[in-house]
Each structure stands twice: as C-alpha cells, then as structure tokens.
Scaffold this motif. Structure first.
Motif, PDB file in Angstrom:
ATOM      1  N   ALA A 172      44.959   2.942 -25.648  1.00  0.00           N
ATOM      2  CA  ALA A 172      46.295   2.996 -25.066  1.00  0.00           C
ATOM      3  C   ALA A 172      46.476   2.043 -23.897  1.00  0.00           C
ATOM      4  N   ILE A 173      45.493   1.941 -23.042  1.00  0.00           N
ATOM      5  CA  ILE A 173      45.642   1.094 -21.853  1.00  0.00           C
ATOM      6  C   ILE A 173      45.872  -0.367 -22.241  1.00  0.00           C
ATOM      7  N   PRO A 174      45.030  -0.958 -23.090  1.00  0.00           N
ATOM      8  CA  PRO A 174      45.313  -2.347 -23.494  1.00  0.00           C
ATOM      9  C   PRO A 174      46.611  -2.463 -24.301  1.00  0.00           C
ATOM     10  N   ALA A 175      46.940  -1.443 -25.102  1.00  0.00           N
ATOM     11  CA  ALA A 175      48.172  -1.499 -25.897  1.00  0.00           C
ATOM     12  C   ALA A 175      49.407  -1.547 -25.000  1.00  0.00           C
ATOM     13  N   PHE A 217      55.499   4.413 -26.835  1.00  0.00           N
ATOM     14  CA  PHE A 217      54.661   4.209 -28.021  1.00  0.00           C
ATOM     15  C   PHE A 217      53.240   4.706 -27.772  1.00  0.00           C
ATOM     16  N   ALA A 218      52.674   4.347 -26.633  1.00  0.00           N
ATOM     17  CA  ALA A 218      51.288   4.724 -26.342  1.00  0.00           C
ATOM     18  C   ALA A 218      51.152   6.229 -26.132  1.00  0.00           C
ATOM     19  N   LEU A 237      49.590  -5.034 -23.439  1.00  0.00           N
ATOM     20  CA  LEU A 237      50.001  -6.024 -24.439  1.00  0.00           C
ATOM     21  C   LEU A 237      51.483  -5.886 -24.777  1.00  0.00           C
ATOM     22  N   LEU A 238      51.928  -4.661 -25.031  1.00  0.00           N
ATOM     23  CA  LEU A 238      53.332  -4.443 -25.382  1.00  0.00           C
ATOM     24  C   LEU A 238      54.271  -4.753 -24.216  1.00  0.00           C
ATOM     25  N   THR A 239      53.853  -4.433 -23.009  1.00  0.00           N
ATOM     26  CA  THR A 239      54.703  -4.689 -21.850  1.00  0.00           C
ATOM     27  C   THR A 239      54.967  -6.178 -21.678  1.00  0.00           C
ATOM     28  N   PHE A 240      54.003  -7.010 -22.035  1.00  0.00           N
ATOM     29  CA  PHE A 240      54.194  -8.452 -21.872  1.00  0.00           C
ATOM     30  C   PHE A 240      54.778  -9.131 -23.097  1.00  0.00           C
TER      31      PHE A 240
END
Length: 177
Positions: A149-152, A54-55, A155-158
């Motif tokens: 992208a880095i925070p996304a 996604f990112a 966030l999505l990984t967790f």
C-alpha cells in the motif's frame, strides 16, 4: 410478422429512451464530479484522495476500509465522497487479495499456522484458538498490505494527476479557478 413480434414491438420503448435512461446516472456522476472540482479540489489533491481510497479499500479485513477512509478524509480534509467511491470501486479486489496477503504476510514473518485451516479443525477448535488463529492471520495480512500500500499510494499520487488533467471536466474545473 407474428402476433408476439407485433406485441413486443409495441411494448418496447424507443432506443433513444433506453439510451437516455442509461446516460442519466453517468451524467449525474459527471455533474457531481465537476461541482466538486469547481469547489476547489486540485487534480493533485484529488489524486491523493483517490490513491488513499484505492489503497485503504484493499485492507484485507472486511468492513474496516469504510471506517478508515471516513476517518482519514475527515482528519486530512479530503473529499469524503471521492475517497469512499475509490474504496468501493476496489472492494472486489479487496476480497480477491485476502488470501494472497495472508500468505505473503506469513512468508514475511516466516510463520506457519499452528492449526491448518481445515473444516474439521475449525469445527472442533475452541473459541480462543479460533480468535488467536484469525488474529494472527489478520496481522500477517495487514503487514503484507502495508508493504504494497505505501508504494502504491506514492505511485498513484504522482501519476494520477497526469491522467486527471486529461479528463475534460477536470481541466475545465481547474481553468475555472
């Protein structure tokens, strides 16, 4: 009943046939996902794969995400079809975010274009000026993309594993191991 209505009814396949034709691709996707999950993809690993897809799919340079997704999938031994599917799903978002990323990147770097993007300026600019202008804009857009992208991805990984565990096919595949 008119002649055309009768002909239309005779040529129309039954609704169940239409329903079956629509369900075939969905069933194939589901079977493929279940097979992949049964081959050892944990919900957490699948979440990381999808988050990266996604990112990376939102990278504001058209054509680059497919190559980057393939390289990352191979390097990190992630599921290549899953990361590319996530990449392709967000492609419309990638196109919609190009201008906002360029503007936000320009704001982050406190720079303004030396030549405004107007058709008359672009038509009379030298190739070197065009290359410089578009290179600068691409760099600004990539900077803005990285900020988001880095925070996304984190966030999505967790959060995705929590959602994935609610999907029956994922839960069944995990229980099968």
């Amino acid at each position: 009943m008119s002649h055309f209505q009768t002909l239309g009814q005779l040529n129309m396949p039954p609704k169940s046939l239409h329903h079956a034709k629509l369900r075939q691709p969905l069933d194939a996707i589901k079977r493929t996902a279940v097979i992949g999950l049964r081959q050892g993809i944990s919900p957490r690993r699948l979440a990381l794969t999808l988050a990266l897809g996604f990112a990376i799919g939102c990278i504001p340079v058209v054509g680059i995400p497919t190559l980057v997704c393939a390289a990352i999938a191979l390097i990190m031994r992630l599921n290549l079809p899953a990361i590319q599917a996530a990449n392709y799903i967000v492609m419309p978002l990638q196109l919609a975010l190009i201008v906002p990323f360029v503007r936000f990147g320009g704001w982050l770097t406190a720079s303004s274009p030396s030549h405004p993007l107007q058709a008359s300026v672009l038509l009379h600019a030298t190739p070197l000026v065009l290359l410089s202008q578009f290179g600068s804009m691409a760099g600004q857009a990539l900077l803005a993309w990285a900020v988001f992208a880095i925070p996304a991805v984190l966030l999505l990984t967790f959060t995705l594993p929590l959602l994935l565990r609610r999907i029956p096919a994922v839960a069944a595949a995990k229980a099968g191991h």
